[in-house]
Design an enzyme around this catalytic site. Structure first.
Site, short mmCIF file in Angstrom:
data_model
loop_
_atom_site.label_atom_id
_atom_site.label_comp_id
_atom_site.label_asym_id
_atom_site.label_seq_id
_atom_site.Cartn_x
_atom_site.Cartn_y
_atom_site.Cartn_z
N ALA A 63 0.84 -1.20 0.00
CA ALA A 63 0.00 0.00 0.00
C ALA A 63 0.88 1.25 0.00
O ALA A 63 2.07 1.18 0.29
CB ALA A 63 -0.90 -0.01 1.23
N GLY A 104 0.88 -5.41 1.19
CA GLY A 104 -0.30 -5.60 0.36
C GLY A 104 0.03 -6.17 -1.01
O GLY A 104 -0.82 -6.83 -1.64
#
Ligand code: NAD
Length: 698
Positions: A63, A104
């Site tokens: 992210a 992520g």
């Protein structure tokens, strides 16, 4: 277009791009576009299997941390959705990972059926280092591939592993050569007819799981910084006992709560600030700087030796020069034993140890500075000695060389004036032990050229230090603030506190070590000599006699077995009633009736002294931004990383509250030390925080 799709002989290929690190950023539309592409290919009858790949040097770093505080609610949702979309497909998906997949980015790959990666790729879930847990299925999908024990280690340690190890653990299905995309396409073709192989459908092997959990729990830090580790373990455990969906629910809930918690905010600030310090305001980022290829160090004492090790660890050749043959020999044997220790402890292979040794040369001849791109002076802290060395360097060093001084207290502009090339001179204030401490204050003199500064900052990065630019003043950023912090610690002793109480309160706040123990470790004699000098320069300035009294007893700290504490074998500090008596005696001499002082007051006084001086440092333009100060304190002085740094912490407390406490203190004992900084008055009055002064940095 952030996501491109094409079909190659029955294989659908999705390539996403968000340079340079391909964060799965919802603001850039990445997860949404991948989702649309997956649906389209899954519905296309000519497609038998799908490859998910990324452009650039890395699959995805995860992210975008800079987005977390802007809209926390929007951070995890798109990535989670993508996981569920992948779970719902009819056709198998192969991830093609080059360079690395972290956080992520790895969670996305874990939700595909197969993962194939280049040999140089690094994979990991570093969320706990930011006070978080994986929040898009990582705590559930990883243990289903590697087994619980390995997943516990990877997630609670937050470290990345290389592709070969990940392959052995079952996290990766195959290793690829350079063209990972082509190999992933071939792989996809080979599994096209086999249906899905979702990680969520597998059983978790719990062999060794309970003992790995117990070990990770025991290692987790106490209090808020350990909450992420404990939360991750909880989510993994729930996945084992209640299945994938139950575990996922716990994971999502914990992630969402941690995301907005104070410690995670502090850790994010520290992380972003550490990156922002390299972007020096006013320095043209387009300035082209060649990397440093060779280094020379003058002075082979404590600092010179430590710096040489740091340089060699980064793979650069370095020559250590000293005027004294015995000192040079001592340095050589310290280098030898430091490298031998690292090899013994398995931190360094034999070959790497030998390579480091070969990079460090020793010389008695100052002319050996020839050929060095950076010359670092670390001789005695004496302006006359510095003058001799810099005059000689002016004659001997290469024309383009950066000439740096490691002085702690002398005026870098004066040192620069000993040469005919002050534009090439900077301060490089390393911290002891220089091979371990990450902070490097890069001191910009009045005449330091932008190119010299840019080269010094590039060098800091090359030797894996966090370089922070400071202006010239007594103590630079860190020690100038440290003095105010210590002053409060001493005044607290005079008024009623004892050393062990001050230290315990500051350690409970999160400091790596309380102020008095820090002085015992650093050696009291250094401060004593600085205070003697100051007593002559500023005779009217009141200061506490307590540290001087301790020095007069020959108690210089840990190295003499006694300081504020007594030190036995192993260096554990023991409370000494003689010091309690000395402190009480000093209060009596000052006519002070000792009073009980609460831990909260101790913390406020020590920390707000930092904040107030930090504000002055900003006013004086010694530090460009509050984030530079925060980075100095987190990396060089053991300020709790989860509190972001003193200036960030002040914002979280609220500047009006900080100011009102400072005003209270100004009306009490030694109130002269609490004149509030103008910048603090203005910022508190106008309702803005220090963060506003960080620009777009953090
Ligand atoms: P040190 O006394 O351990 O070493 C100094 C070395 O310089 C000695 O080996 C000495 O022989 C050599 N030397 C002296 N004059 C010389 C000359 N003319 N030519 C070549 N060599 C010469 O000192 P140190 O603790 O390593 O400190 C060095 C510098 O680093 C000082 O300016 C100090 O203020 C600064 N510094 C020290 C620390 C620390 O914690 N020790 C931290 C930051 C900065």
């Amino acid at each position: 277009m952030p996501v491109k799709t094409h079909i190659e002989d029955g294989i659908g290929i999705i390539v996403f791009s968000n340079p340079p690190l391909n964060p799965i950023s919802a603001r850039a539309g990445i997860p949404q576009a991948i989702e649309a592409a997956l649906h389209a290919l899954d519905a296309d009858p000519q497609v038998k299997a799908i490859v998910l790949a990324a452009e650039g040097r890395m699959f995805s770093a995860g992210a975008d941390i800079a987005e977390f505080d802007k809209d926390p609610a929007a951070i995890a949702a798109p990535a989670r959705r993508l996981g569920h979309v992948l779970d719902g497909l009819k056709k198998p998906v192969v991830s093609a990972i080059q360079g690395g997949a972290l956080g992520g980015g790895l969670e996305l790959a874990l939700a595909t059926d197969y993962r194939i990666a280049t040999a140089d790729a690094k994979v990991g879930l570093p969320e706990v280092t930011l006070g978080l847990i994986p929040g898009a299925g990582g705590t559930q999908r990883l243990p289903r591939l590697t087994g619980a024990a390995q997943a516990v280690q990877l997630i609670s340690g937050g470290t990345a592993i290389d592709a070969a190890q990940a392959r052995r653990l079952g996290l990766l299905d195959a290793l690829a050569g350079d063209d990972v995309q082509a190999e992933a396409i071939a792989y996809a073709r080979s599994v096209a007819g086999e249906g899905r192989r979702r990680s969520r459908d597998r059983e978790i092997s719990n062999e060794g799981g309970p003992s790995a959990m117990a070990e990770a729990r025991a290692k987790a830090p106490r209090g808020a910084p350990g909450d992420a580790v404990r939360g991750a373990l909880n989510a993994i455990e729930t996945g084992i006992t209640q299945g994938f969906d139950g575990g996922l629910e716990v994971e999502y809930d914990l992630f969402d709560r941690l995301l907005v918690s104070e410690p995670a905010r502090g850790l994010r600030h520290a992380f972003l600030a550490e990156r922002a310090v390299a972007r020096v305001p006013g320095l043209d980022p387009a300035l082209k700087v060649d990397p440093v290829r060779a280094v020379a160090i003058i002075g082979s004492g404590t600092m010179g030796t430590g710096i040489a090790l740091a340089v060699a660890q980064a793979g650069l050749p370095v020559t250590v020069i000293d005027a004294n043959a015995a000192a040079l020999e001592r340095s050589r044997s310290s280098v030898e034993s430091a490298i031998a220790r690292s090899v013994e402890r398995g931190r360094l292979s034999e070959a790497a140890g030998a390579a480091q040794r070969a990079l460090i040369g020793f010389s008695l001849d100052l002319a050996s500075v020839r050929g060095a791109d950076v010359v670092i002076e670390a001789v005695f802290e004496d302006i006359v000695v510095k003058q001799q060395v810099f005059e000689a360097l002016d004659r001997l060093a290469d024309e383009h060389a950066v000439l740096a001084s490691n002085t702690s207290t002398l005026d870098v502009d004066r040192i620069a004036a000993f040469t005919k090339r002050p534009q090439c001179v900077v301060g490089m204030h390393f911290f002891s032990p220089a091979n371990i401490m990450r902070l490097l204050e890069v001191v910009r003199g009045e005449k330091t050229a932008p190119l010299t500064l840019a080269r010094a900052m590039t060098f800091a990065k090359q030797i894996r230090k966090v370089g922070v630019v400071s202006g010239v003043c007594d103590g630079f950023i860190g020690n100038r603030m440290f003095e105010e912090y210590l002053r409060q610690a001493y005044f607290l002793l005079e008024e009623g506190a004892l050393p062990q109480q001050v230290d315990a309160a500051m350690e409970a706040f999160g400091m790596a070590m309380g102020p008095l123990r820090t002085m015992d470790l650093a050696g009291q004699d250094i401060g004593w000599s600085i205070r003697k000098r100051r007593a002559v320069e500023q005779p009217d300035r009141p200061y506490s006699r307590i540290p001087d009294l301790i020095c007069e007893m020959g108690r210089f700290g840990q190295k003499t077995g006694a300081g504020y504490y007594l030190y036995g074998k192993g260096g554990k500090p023991d409370v000494d009633p003689a010091i309690d008596a000395l402190v009480a005696e000093e209060s009596k001499r000052l006519g002070i009736t000792r009073r009980p002082i609460g831990d909260e007051e101790i913390v406020e006084r020590c920390v707000y002294a930092l904040v107030n001086e930090g504000a002055r440092i900003l006013e004086d333009k010694i530090a460009a931004r509050p984030l530079d100060i925060d980075t100095v304190w987190v990396n060089g002085y053991g300020f709790p990383r989860f509190r972001g740094g003193p200036m960030f912490h002040a914002d979280r407390v609220g500047l009006p509250r900080v100011l009102s406490r400072i005003e209270d203190f100004a009306g009490a004992y030694q109130g002269w030390a609490w004149q509030p900084a103008d910048l603090l008055l203005r910022a508190a009055g106008s309702g803005i925080g220090f963060a506003r002064l960080n620009g777009d940095g953090a």
